[in-house]
Design a protein around this motif. Structure first.
Motif, PDB file in Angstrom:
ATOM      1  N   ALA A 289      -3.843 -48.909   6.648  1.00 49.87           N
ATOM      2  CA  ALA A 289      -4.592 -50.162   6.395  1.00 49.87           C
ATOM      3  C   ALA A 289      -5.592 -50.428   7.490  1.00 49.87           C
ATOM      4  N   GLU A 290      -5.399 -50.138   8.624  1.00 43.85           N
ATOM      5  CA  GLU A 290      -6.584 -50.505   9.524  1.00 43.85           C
ATOM      6  C   GLU A 290      -7.558 -49.385   9.192  1.00 43.85           C
ATOM      7  N   PHE A 291      -7.278 -48.143   8.732  1.00 40.92           N
ATOM      8  CA  PHE A 291      -8.461 -47.274   8.472  1.00 40.92           C
ATOM      9  C   PHE A 291      -9.314 -47.710   7.209  1.00 40.92           C
ATOM     10  N   ILE A 292      -8.854 -48.097   6.298  1.00 43.42           N
ATOM     11  CA  ILE A 292      -9.224 -48.692   5.141  1.00 43.42           C
ATOM     12  C   ILE A 292      -9.709 -49.883   5.471  1.00 43.42           C
ATOM     13  N   ARG A 293      -9.208 -50.939   6.337  1.00 40.46           N
ATOM     14  CA  ARG A 293     -10.091 -52.125   6.795  1.00 40.46           C
ATOM     15  C   ARG A 293     -11.523 -51.925   7.495  1.00 40.46           C
ATOM     16  N   HIS A 294     -11.331 -50.794   8.390  1.00 40.31           N
ATOM     17  CA  HIS A 294     -12.340 -50.591   9.261  1.00 40.31           C
ATOM     18  C   HIS A 294     -13.558 -50.053   8.459  1.00 40.31           C
TER      19      HIS A 294
END
Length: 446
Positions: free
Chosen positions: A436-441
């Motif tokens: 999720a952090e990878f996608i958000r970033h």
């Protein structure tokens, strides 16, 4: 040759008291096991003796088509083929519906047991005549020899059964001699099966997610849910260790349901948290398709979660198709009609046929990682990938490449027109929070 009833032949009158199988006339299993135990015990475990367990293929199908009478006729005929391989002091019993067991006591050397197994296997060349029809069968034989393989009757029989299981699994060996590694492997498989059942019960599984990226720009466009087993003692167990056992035992069906349920639940949680909608792929096994209830399960899970169906992609392999093409097509069409995306995984490694490929309601083809790895140094492999891309484009299918690990591979895939890819070059599989952090970033403006 005739078969007697003990190491020292008894009189015909005494033989009349031996419980015999009503169909074949040989020993029943329980008195056979008792007598083998007695003979082995009498010699203090030092007797050189062989134990053969013989199983015949195609007889279960014969039973299902023609019934018990035809099966009994086949077994009565087959026992006559076993007799020339047996001496006057040997014992034979009906060990199961489609099995015989043979005890060869007082051998000169262990090799004679294997010679007997070979003779039995070679005697199966001629067909059986059952209800006026020819039936070809072959024998699979497990062999154990005392005292090296066991010193008591029960262990000797058990080890011959272990060898038989390995002969059946081999697909090619007509007979196999027991080894201790066979028993160790069997114990390991049994332990692993028990641990898998506990893992299902105790919720020890976890999903990791590997991003899929656009080949042109490298931005995330989706992800694949990958199963991991968080074992209480072994730590994180990769799927290659336990998936074969799960497939073999049928446990892949409840495990696969767990994966689907939790992947869909995670998509729902990401949507509720405000993350951009992103498609997640889930692998579906051959067993899940054979199970037949996959469409109904997906329908229930989509209804419960309320996620847009196109955010779920099911990855299937070619192995599910040829055996029951029409059944697989019906399920796939039903799933596709609900709006769920379908991808053909590991494309090019199976027996693809354009005649059925054009009938599948697919969204994309996934190029197997072996092609991606080899195309950098092998021009012919590069041509294969190029042909896959051209074919997919002609069929209006997206192409996804797996296992991208080097910038050179990425550049080749760009030139060939592959739309999406995944691999360590971009990101390794990661827990849901990291994904999720990878996608958000990646979604944040630069």
């Amino acid at each position: 040759m005739t078969l007697s009833n003990t190491v020292n032949p008894q009189s015909a009158a005494a033989a009349d008291y031996i419980p015999r199988d009503a169909v074949t006339g040989v020993w029943e299993m329980r008195p056979f096991v008792t007598r083998v135990n007695e003979i082995m015990a009498r010699h203090g475990g030092n007797l050189i003796a062989g134990l053969l367990v013989v199983e015949f293929d195609r007889l279960p199908q014969l039973f299902r088509v023609h019934g018990q009478g035809a099966l009994d006729q086949a077994m009565a005929t087959l026992v006559k083929r076993l007799m020339p391989a047996c001496g006057t002091n040997d014992l034979i019993c009906r060990f199961a519906q489609t099995q015989f067991a043979i005890f060869l006591p007082g051998l000169d050397h262990a090799g004679k047991a294997l010679f007997a197994a070979s003779a039995i296997a070679n005697s199966m060349g001629e067909p059986l005549i059952i209800e006026g029809q020819q039936l070809f069968v072959s024998a699979k034989i497990g062999v154990a020899v005392s005292p090296n393989d066991a010193t008591d009757g029960a262990a000797l029989i058990r080890n011959a059964c272990v060898a038989l299981e390995q002969a059946v699994k081999s697909g090619t060996a007509n007979y196999l001699h027991f080894t201790r590694s066979m028993r160790d492997d069997l114990k390991e498989r049994l332990d692993l099966e028990d641990e898998l059942r506990a893992a299902i019960r105790d919720n020890q599984f976890v999903l990791h997610y590997q991003p899929k990226v656009a080949i042109k720009g490298g931005e995330p466009v989706g992800g694949e849910a990958l199963l991991r087993w968080r074992h209480p003692k072994r730590g994180m167990v990769p799927p290659g260790v336990f998936i074969p056992t799960a497939e073999e035992t049928g446990l892949i069906v409840p495990i696969g349901e767990w994966v689907l349920r939790n992947a869909i639940k995670q998509i729902r949680e990401w949507l509720d948290a405000g993350y951009p909608p992103i498609q997640i792929a889930v692998n579906v096994s051959e067993r899940q398709f054979r199970w037949g209830h996959l469409p109904a399960l997906i329908d229930v899970l989509l209804s419960e979660s309320g996620i847009p169906p196109h955010l779920l992609q099911l990855e299937i392999t070619e192995t599910i198709l040829p055996d029951d093409l029409e059944g697989a097509l019906q399920q796939m069409r039903w799933i596709a009609d609900r709006g769920v995306a379908l991808a053909l995984d590991d494309f090019g490694t199976g027996y693809s046929s354009l005649s059925y490929l054009r009938e599948l309601p697919l969204d994309c083809l996934k190029v197997d990682r072996k092609f991606v790895m080899d195309m950098e140094r092998d021009q012919s492999t590069r041509h294969i990938v190029e042909a896959i891309v051209a074919m997919a484009q002609a069929m209006d299918l997206k192409v996804v490449a797996e296992g991208i690990e080097t910038p050179a591979q990425w550049e080749i895939l760009k030139r060939l027109g592959v739309e999406e890819g995944q691999g360590y070059l971009f990101a390794r599989p990661m827990p849901a929070e990291g994904f999720a952090e990878f996608i958000r970033h990646a979604a944040q403006p630069v």
